[in-house]
Design a protein around this motif. Structure first.
Motif, mmCIF file in Angstrom:
data_model
loop_
_atom_site.group_PDB
_atom_site.id
_atom_site.type_symbol
_atom_site.label_atom_id
_atom_site.label_comp_id
_atom_site.label_asym_id
_atom_site.label_seq_id
_atom_site.Cartn_x
_atom_site.Cartn_y
_atom_site.Cartn_z
ATOM 1 N N ARG A 3 1.877 -3.749 13.453
ATOM 2 C CA ARG A 3 1.088 -2.518 13.281
ATOM 3 C C ARG A 3 0.411 -2.600 11.908
ATOM 4 O O ARG A 3 0.976 -2.225 10.883
ATOM 5 C CB ARG A 3 1.968 -1.265 13.389
ATOM 6 N N GLU B 36 3.208 6.574 14.928
ATOM 7 C CA GLU B 36 3.677 5.199 14.704
ATOM 8 C C GLU B 36 3.011 4.663 13.445
ATOM 9 O O GLU B 36 1.960 4.026 13.513
ATOM 10 C CB GLU B 36 3.337 4.312 15.895
ATOM 11 N N PRO C 117 1.840 2.438 10.335
ATOM 12 C CA PRO C 117 1.713 0.981 10.200
ATOM 13 C C PRO C 117 2.787 0.433 9.270
ATOM 14 O O PRO C 117 3.314 1.157 8.418
ATOM 15 C CB PRO C 117 0.325 0.818 9.587
#
Length: 340
Positions: A187, A242, A244
């Motif tokens: 990510r 979510e 990174p």
């Protein structure tokens, strides 16, 4: 009309071009296509145009100064180490020759156009250093109209009659993304700069291409290159569902601002979050952890640009310059992502 009465305006009208282009062609200056130059010279010959000695002296006089017009908020320039280093590089060249830099900071396009007109028409400078190129950059045509010399940092869309100073960022961005992938990051976000500027847009596009080539989604938050917006983008990313595990910033200033946001929230860098810049500024070596970035050498840009512009002004030699590619500089701000 007798030949003695023929003016540059008459030649421009008969050739169907601007007065600025006629001036360039008749004075043997760069910035005119070969076919256009030949047509202008043929028209001038047919009309019997001859140079006025006193006017010729005015057109060839030197200001012994180069111009740099920056269309940015003063605050952005104040905190961006790129411009300080770039100007230092320019001054290194000019001071050795007893010449000076005329710096003008403007807030918008209208003020920018007025600044170029004032400096060019009044011949306060011998040529211009063009930075922050736009996708539809009107300055190229404007300076051609005024018969001014210039060099640009980066290749304009559609090409340019002026020398171009270039550095390959693509290989460096590819290496940076590969470095993060090798560490195990999946990510990876990019806090991009002002995408109206070609270098901001091109860096974003290369980042997206490299990330998608690895089968990952490209997470991008655009900003204006300022530390304030870099900090806000960091907050937005860290607050997402979510977050990174690694963030690539469009310049080192935003990266340092982002590091401050992360550390204020109690994140341990680089154990909880990896951070990188793209500018290679010296300030990145003095923060904790030291900043992984690309080696951009802003002073080198200034030296190359000033040297190329003076060569054009003094010798009439337009020469592009390819600087060494921006290489990856791995420091302490990147590491393996945390395990959850």
């Amino acid at each position: 009309m007798s030949p003695v009465d023929v003016t540059i305006n008459d030649v421009a009208r008969a050739a169907g071009v601007s007065k600025g282009l006629v001036s360039l062609a008749l004075n043997g200056k760069p910035g005119v296509a070969v076919e256009t130059r030949d047509r202008i010279l043929a028209v001038a010959d047919r009309l019997g145009w001859t140079p006025n000695p006193s006017a010729r002296g005015l057109t060839t006089r030197r200001a012994y100064a180069l111009g740099l017009v920056l269309r940015r908020a003063a605050r952005t320039i104040e905190v961006d180490p790129f411009f300080a280093a770039f100007i230092a590089g320019v001054e290194t060249v000019l001071s050795e020759r007893g010449q000076v830099l005329v710096l003008t900071v403007v807030p918008d396009h209208e003020a920018e156009a007025r600044a170029y007109e004032r400096l060019a028409v009044d011949k306060r400078v011998d040529g211009f250093l063009l930075t922050d190129l736009l996708a539809d950059d009107r300055r190229i045509a404007l300076l051609q109209e005024y018969g001014s010399a210039a060099v640009s940092l980066g290749e304009p869309v559609g090409g340019s009659p002026f020398p171009v100073i270039s550095r390959d960022y693509d290989s460096g961005i590819d290496a940076l993304v590969a470095h993060l992938l090798e560490l195990g990051h999946r990510r990876i976000a990019h806090v991009s700069g002002d995408e109206r500027m070609l270098h901001g847009l091109r860096r974003r596009e290369r980042f997206e291409r490299a990330v998608r080539a690895a089968g990952l989604d490209a997470i991008v938050v655009p900003t204006d290159f300022s530390p304030e917006q870099g900090a806000e983008a960091t907050k937005s990313l860290l607050d997402s569902a979510e977050p990174p595990t690694a963030i690539v910033y469009g310049n080192d200033t935003m990266a340092i601002a982002g590091m401050g946001v992360a550390q204020e929230r109690g994140l341990r860098l680089p154990h909880d979050l990896s951070v990188t810049g793209l500018d290679g500024s010296q300030i990145g070596t003095y923060v904790y952890p030291t900043l992984t970035t690309l080696d951009n050498d802003p002073a080198g840009w200034g030296i190359a640009a000033a040297t190329a512009l003076l060569r054009l002004v003094e010798d009439g030699e337009p020469a592009d310059v390819d600087l060494p590619p921006a290489r990856l500089v791995v420091r302490a701000s990147t590491a393996r992502p945390p395990r959850h």
